[in-house]
Design an enzyme around this catalytic site. Structure first.
Site, PDB file in Angstrom:
ATOM      1  CB  VAL A  11     -17.663 -10.818 -13.525  1.00 10.16           C
ATOM      2  CG1 VAL A  11     -16.250 -10.648 -14.099  1.00 10.16           C
ATOM      3  CG2 VAL A  11     -17.666 -10.450 -12.050  1.00 10.16           C
ATOM      4  NE  ARG A  88     -10.755 -12.799  -4.347  1.00 16.35           N
ATOM      5  CZ  ARG A  88     -10.563 -11.720  -3.616  1.00 16.35           C
ATOM      6  NH1 ARG A  88      -9.999 -11.842  -2.424  1.00 16.35           N
ATOM      7  NH2 ARG A  88     -10.912 -10.533  -4.052  1.00 16.35           N
ATOM      8  CB  SER A 119     -13.316 -19.150 -11.938  1.00 14.87           C
ATOM      9  OG  SER A 119     -14.037 -19.051 -13.146  1.00 14.87           O
ATOM     10  CG  ASP A 148      -5.993  -7.782  -6.343  1.00 12.30           C
ATOM     11  OD1 ASP A 148      -7.212  -7.733  -6.113  1.00 12.30           O
ATOM     12  OD2 ASP A 148      -5.349  -8.840  -6.403  1.00 12.30           O
ATOM     13  NE  ARG A 151     -11.804  -4.415  -6.114  1.00 11.47           N
ATOM     14  CZ  ARG A 151     -12.298  -5.651  -6.079  1.00 11.47           C
ATOM     15  NH1 ARG A 151     -11.550  -6.653  -5.626  1.00 11.47           N
ATOM     16  NH2 ARG A 151     -13.527  -5.891  -6.498  1.00 11.47           N
ATOM     17  CG  HIS A 175      -7.280 -12.190  -6.801  1.00 15.17           C
ATOM     18  ND1 HIS A 175      -7.353 -10.820  -6.693  1.00 15.17           N
ATOM     19  CD2 HIS A 175      -8.535 -12.603  -7.140  1.00 15.17           C
ATOM     20  CE1 HIS A 175      -8.588 -10.423  -6.945  1.00 15.17           C
ATOM     21  NE2 HIS A 175      -9.326 -11.494  -7.214  1.00 15.17           N
TER      22      HIS A 175
END
Length: 310
Positions: A11, A88, A119, A148, A151, A175
């Site tokens: 990333v 997550r 993170s 998001d 996407r 998230h």
């Protein structure tokens, strides 16, 4: 314009690449704890400069935060990535200590820095930075909603069989796979509501596919995605660096907005040279309000797992 990216993994390196290619920063510093890793990534990227036509200087450093001094913007991607089947939220114990240490080191060398937290669990890590640093709240931003929403627009364009550039849409809320709130009611294709083209069931399917977008890729790749997250971060960095006043959904500390207090969650914000210049309160219908409230309760529950006494 100096930008630091902490974490030279997939990333972080993708983010550095996109920033360099856009050519708006004078310097990008990659930093990592693994010996020579950031230096190697920086060298590899710099060897593309003449091929890609950018002038941004990219340097790497192994855990030496003095190299990050006077950064205008810093991105925190460090921490362990998700593995297949991992949420997550399961990352919280490990990543909280990392994010706290990294943010402290960054601020020590760049007291006026704007921090972008990537993170995971992102909303909780953003909240942690608010609670453990003295930065103004406008200078602490969580990157989740921009990814998001990208996407969401991808899935919507797929359903509409049109280019993604035709689609406008936004995802707010936490998230997480269960916390995202895709605003399907407000999604459009060139200003025309998507409901003019798609059935209610198909629109609902787009929303569900969006919510598991990250988990779907983690299952396919064996680790977290990196191209779209890196691109999303670079867009936020560019909006701040160039004072663009662009609107993105970002995780921001709320103090009464949307009826929520003392938590960070994804809402529309205006990004400019001061970081979050404004939190935009859009009018939600009752169903959207209920989903956002449910999402906020999930984020608050995860926040409760933080040990802020350390």
């Amino acid at each position: 314009m100096k930008v630091t990216i902490v974490g030279a993994g997939a990333v972080g390196a993708s983010c550095a690449e996109y920033i360099a290619i856009k050519n708006f920063a004078s310097e990008v510093v990659l930093i990592d704890i693994k010996e020579d890793f950031a230096e190697g990534k920086a060298m590899d990227l710099m060897q593309t400069a003449s091929l890609m036509g950018f002038d941004t200087k990219i340097t790497g450093a192994t855990n030496d935060y003095s190299k990050t001094a006077n950064s205008d913007i810093a991105v925190i991607t460090s921490g362990i990535p998700r593995k297949p089947g991992m949420t997550r939220e399961e990352l919280i114990g490990i990543n909280a200590d990392i994010v706290k240490s990294v943010s402290s080191s960054l601020i020590e060398h760049s007291p006026n820095v704007t921090l972008i937290v990537v993170s995971n669990p992102m909303d909780t890590m953003t909240y942690l930075v608010h609670k453990t640093t003295n930065l103004p709240k406008s200078k602490i931003i969580g990157m989740g909603g921009a990814l998001d929403s990208a996407r969401f627009k991808y899935r919507m364009s797929e359903a509409l069989d049109c280019p993604a550039s035709d689609v406008e849409g936004m995802v707010i809320g936490g998230h997480s796979d269960t916390g995202m709130v895709p605003l399907t009611r407000l999604a459009t294709r060139n200003s025309v509501p998507v409901s003019a083209f798609l059935s209610e069931d198909r629109i609902s399917q787009v929303a569900e596919d969006t919510k598991v977008g990250g988990a779907t890729l983690t299952k396919m790749l064996g680790t977290s995605a990196w191209y779209a997250p890196g691109a999303a971060v670079s867009s936020l960095v560019q909006a701040i660096a160039n004072d663009q006043k662009k609107m993105f959904p970002c995780s921001a500390l709320l103090e009464g907005e949307y009826g929520l207090n003392d938590l960070c969650i994804g809402v529309p914000v205006i990004l400019g040279k001061n970081g979050i210049e404004k939190i935009v309160e859009i009018e939600l219908d009752e169903a959207e309000k209920a989903k956002l409230k449910e999402s906020s309760e999930g984020v608050s529950k995860t926040n409760g797992l933080l040990d802020l006494s350390k």
